[in-house]
Design a protein around this motif. Sequence first.
Motif, PDB file in Angstrom:
ATOM      1  N   GLU A   1      -2.339  96.826 -52.216  1.00  0.00           N
ATOM      2  CA  GLU A   1      -1.003  96.241 -52.304  1.00  0.00           C
ATOM      3  C   GLU A   1      -0.071  97.008 -51.371  1.00  0.00           C
ATOM      4  N   ILE A   2       0.666  96.268 -50.540  1.00  0.00           N
ATOM      5  CA  ILE A   2       1.603  96.891 -49.611  1.00  0.00           C
ATOM      6  C   ILE A   2       2.921  96.118 -49.629  1.00  0.00           C
ATOM      7  N   VAL A   3       3.966  96.783 -49.156  1.00  0.00           N
ATOM      8  CA  VAL A   3       5.274  96.141 -48.977  1.00  0.00           C
ATOM      9  C   VAL A   3       5.563  96.140 -47.480  1.00  0.00           C
ATOM     10  N   LEU A   4       5.674  94.944 -46.920  1.00  0.00           N
ATOM     11  CA  LEU A   4       5.820  94.785 -45.472  1.00  0.00           C
ATOM     12  C   LEU A   4       7.229  94.314 -45.128  1.00  0.00           C
ATOM     13  N   PRO A   5       7.994  95.062 -44.313  1.00  0.00           N
ATOM     14  CA  PRO A   5       9.300  94.554 -43.861  1.00  0.00           C
ATOM     15  C   PRO A   5       9.121  93.347 -42.943  1.00  0.00           C
ATOM     16  N   VAL A   6       9.967  92.337 -43.119  1.00  0.00           N
ATOM     17  CA  VAL A   6       9.950  91.146 -42.256  1.00  0.00           C
ATOM     18  C   VAL A   6      11.380  90.814 -41.862  1.00  0.00           C
ATOM     19  N   GLU A   7      11.523  90.131 -40.747  1.00  0.00           N
ATOM     20  CA  GLU A   7      12.868  89.803 -40.259  1.00  0.00           C
ATOM     21  C   GLU A   7      13.580  88.837 -41.202  1.00  0.00           C
ATOM     22  N   SER A   8      12.837  87.896 -41.762  1.00  0.00           N
ATOM     23  CA  SER A   8      13.363  86.944 -42.736  1.00  0.00           C
ATOM     24  C   SER A   8      12.164  86.377 -43.483  1.00  0.00           C
ATOM     25  N   LEU A   9      12.399  85.643 -44.554  1.00  0.00           N
ATOM     26  CA  LEU A   9      11.281  85.075 -45.299  1.00  0.00           C
ATOM     27  C   LEU A   9      10.538  84.041 -44.462  1.00  0.00           C
ATOM     28  N   ARG A  10      11.266  83.258 -43.687  1.00  0.00           N
ATOM     29  CA  ARG A  10      10.597  82.254 -42.849  1.00  0.00           C
ATOM     30  C   ARG A  10       9.801  82.920 -41.731  1.00  0.00           C
ATOM     31  N   HIS A  11      10.355  83.987 -41.168  1.00  0.00           N
ATOM     32  CA  HIS A  11       9.596  84.719 -40.170  1.00  0.00           C
ATOM     33  C   HIS A  11       8.375  85.379 -40.810  1.00  0.00           C
ATOM     34  N   GLY A  12       8.527  85.870 -42.055  1.00  0.00           N
ATOM     35  CA  GLY A  12       7.397  86.443 -42.764  1.00  0.00           C
ATOM     36  C   GLY A  12       6.291  85.432 -42.984  1.00  0.00           C
TER      37      GLY A  12
END
Length: 327
Positions: free
Chosen positions: A277-288
């Motif tokens: 399990e990891i937590v990944l930073p993304v620019e936005s949910l749609r970009h994620g």
Amino acid sequence: MRASRLLSLLLLLQTRGMMTAPEIARELEVSVRTVYRDVEALSAAGVPVYADRGPAGGYRLLDGYRTRLNGLSAEEAASLFLAGLPGPAADLGLGEEAAAAGLKLLAALPPEPRSHAARMRERFHLDVPGWYRQADEVPHLGVVADAVWDERPLRMVYRRWGPREVERIVHPYGVVLKGGSWYLVAGADGGGPRTYRVARIVSVEPLPGRFERPEGFDLAAYWQEWSADFRRRMYTAEARLRLAPGAEPMLGLSAGQDVAEAALAAAGPPDADGWREIVLPVESLRHGRWVLLRMGADVEVLGPPELRKLMEEAIADLAALYGVRPD
């Protein structure tokens, strides 16, 4: 070791002019007493080093004295050719000058360093832009660079995101090349420095007069701080994931190597099946969603619920597109 330090001392005096013993000691990371001994050694070897007495005094070379470049080691000479990037030099209007400087450097070197440097230039080539992208078109870079050098203000029309064009009068402090893109760091009356992408400058003209560059402004330090802040502002959301065993390289390709490494470093141990399990930073949910769809079944989105919903919708659309019916 001492011979290298004596050469460094000689080049310091040649490039900076008069320097005090404490200044030289700080640059060379030695004691002031060592500086005194080294200056005496240079003088005994025939180098015209003079001491000006008094509060404003220091050490200097006889006016007009220049040393040759035969103190460079083979590795040092070779490194200079790796530092001379032909593409950026051409962008700045210095392509011919850079080539001429390289030829002069080769001609000034003794045979062994010259041969080593020539082999380095033949065997190594630095290509700045990343894959699958072209370097920016920067027709105004020459004007910008001249203004940076001459400390002259600029009036420019700049295309912001939107797109929307705005007019700015700026004081150019420096230019930075990052990943094939040129950036202008500039200030304005009543404000601190800001960053502009040179490719987005629509038009520019130098203005009369000169501006006063902020005392102590460090371009490299500013860029490092601005870059870190930019990355913090760019990643506005987080995705909680389960990552399949062996999928770490794909995560780096999809999300960016540095982002993936940071996320993996903070992850817990794998479960019995090897998933983490990891937590990944993304620019936005749609970009994620776009990033994680590239990984197929090697990743499962656990949260937030909005991102998991976006993934479900995208998978349903793909199933319909390829004629896959749910069981």
